[in-house]
Design a protein around this motif. Structure first.
Motif, PDB file in Angstrom:
ATOM      1  N   VAL A   1       0.864  -1.180   0.000  1.00 21.37           N
ATOM      2  CA  VAL A   1       0.000   0.000   0.000  1.00 21.37           C
ATOM      3  C   VAL A   1       0.903   1.234   0.000  1.00 21.37           C
ATOM      4  O   VAL A   1       1.572   1.524   0.984  1.00 21.37           O
ATOM      5  N   GLN A   2       0.916   1.930  -1.116  1.00 20.60           N
ATOM      6  CA  GLN A   2       1.729   3.134  -1.279  1.00 20.60           C
ATOM      7  C   GLN A   2       0.792   4.331  -1.280  1.00 20.60           C
ATOM      8  O   GLN A   2      -0.031   4.470  -2.177  1.00 20.60           O
ATOM      9  N   VAL A   3       0.890   5.179  -0.282  1.00 18.82           N
ATOM     10  CA  VAL A   3      -0.038   6.288  -0.110  1.00 18.82           C
ATOM     11  C   VAL A   3       0.733   7.589  -0.015  1.00 18.82           C
ATOM     12  O   VAL A   3       1.760   7.664   0.658  1.00 18.82           O
ATOM     13  N   SER A   4       0.208   8.606  -0.656  1.00 14.78           N
ATOM     14  CA  SER A   4       0.730   9.960  -0.540  1.00 14.78           C
ATOM     15  C   SER A   4      -0.436  10.858  -0.139  1.00 14.78           C
ATOM     16  O   SER A   4      -1.504  10.800  -0.752  1.00 14.78           O
ATOM     17  N   VAL A   5      -0.235  11.659   0.907  1.00 17.48           N
ATOM     18  CA  VAL A   5      -1.300  12.504   1.440  1.00 17.48           C
ATOM     19  C   VAL A   5      -0.859  13.953   1.425  1.00 17.48           C
ATOM     20  O   VAL A   5       0.278  14.267   1.765  1.00 17.48           O
ATOM     21  N   GLY A   6      -1.777  14.824   1.046  1.00 19.26           N
ATOM     22  CA  GLY A   6      -1.544  16.264   1.100  1.00 19.26           C
ATOM     23  C   GLY A   6      -2.820  16.949   1.548  1.00 19.26           C
ATOM     24  O   GLY A   6      -3.763  17.059   0.769  1.00 19.26           O
TER      25      GLY A   6
END
Length: 150
Positions: free
Chosen positions: A81-86
């Motif tokens: 699970v590769q997640v990027s949050v902004g």
């Protein structure tokens, strides 16, 4: 270094991804509407022969195709699970290994193995993180009957 908020957001999104898999495999499909997707979500399952559309269209497709008579058992195992949050939005890429037991026309059962990726967009809502866009990307299929055209 990740902030506490970003760590919390990533864990919540990871839980959301796992919750999706559990709801599908336990056939609690209607809960996808309240627990997983935003009301305006766009879901594209076409890479593996499925529907493309909004939540209503997706639920109709899943209810028609994931019946116990056709698929007595399935597992959606998510990993990497590769997640990027902004802020209040995020993106992700999630590996899925999906073995499914299929009831064949001759009365036998056949296990189909599928590998795919979910490419997601997430949005923070008052109810928590939800998937606002999900697209399947086909990686491989093993042992599917010829009539499935995967």
């Amino acid at each position: 270094m990740l902030s506490q908020q970003e760590l919390s957001d990533r864990l919540e999104i990871q839980d959301l991804v796992f919750h999706y898999a559990d709801l599908v495999d336990s056939r609690q499909l209607e809960r996808l509407r309240s627990d997983v997707f935003t009301g305006d979500a766009h879901i594209d399952y076409s890479a593996m022969g499925g529907s493309v559309g909004n939540v209503d269209e997706t639920l109709a497709f899943l209810k028609a195709s994931l019946t116990e008579e056709l698929f007595p058992a399935s597992q959606h195992l998510n990993a990497n699970v590769q997640v990027s949050v902004g802020g209040d939005s995020g993106t992700g890429r999630v590996m899925c290994f999906n073995p499914m037991v299929m009831a064949m026309p001759d009365g036998n059962r056949q296990t189909i193995l599928m590998g795919l990726w979910y490419v997601d967009e997430y949005r923070r809502t008052p109810a928590g993180w939800r998937i606002s866009r999900r697209e399947e990307v086909k990686s491989w299929v093993f042992n599917a009957p010829d009539f499935m055209d995967l």
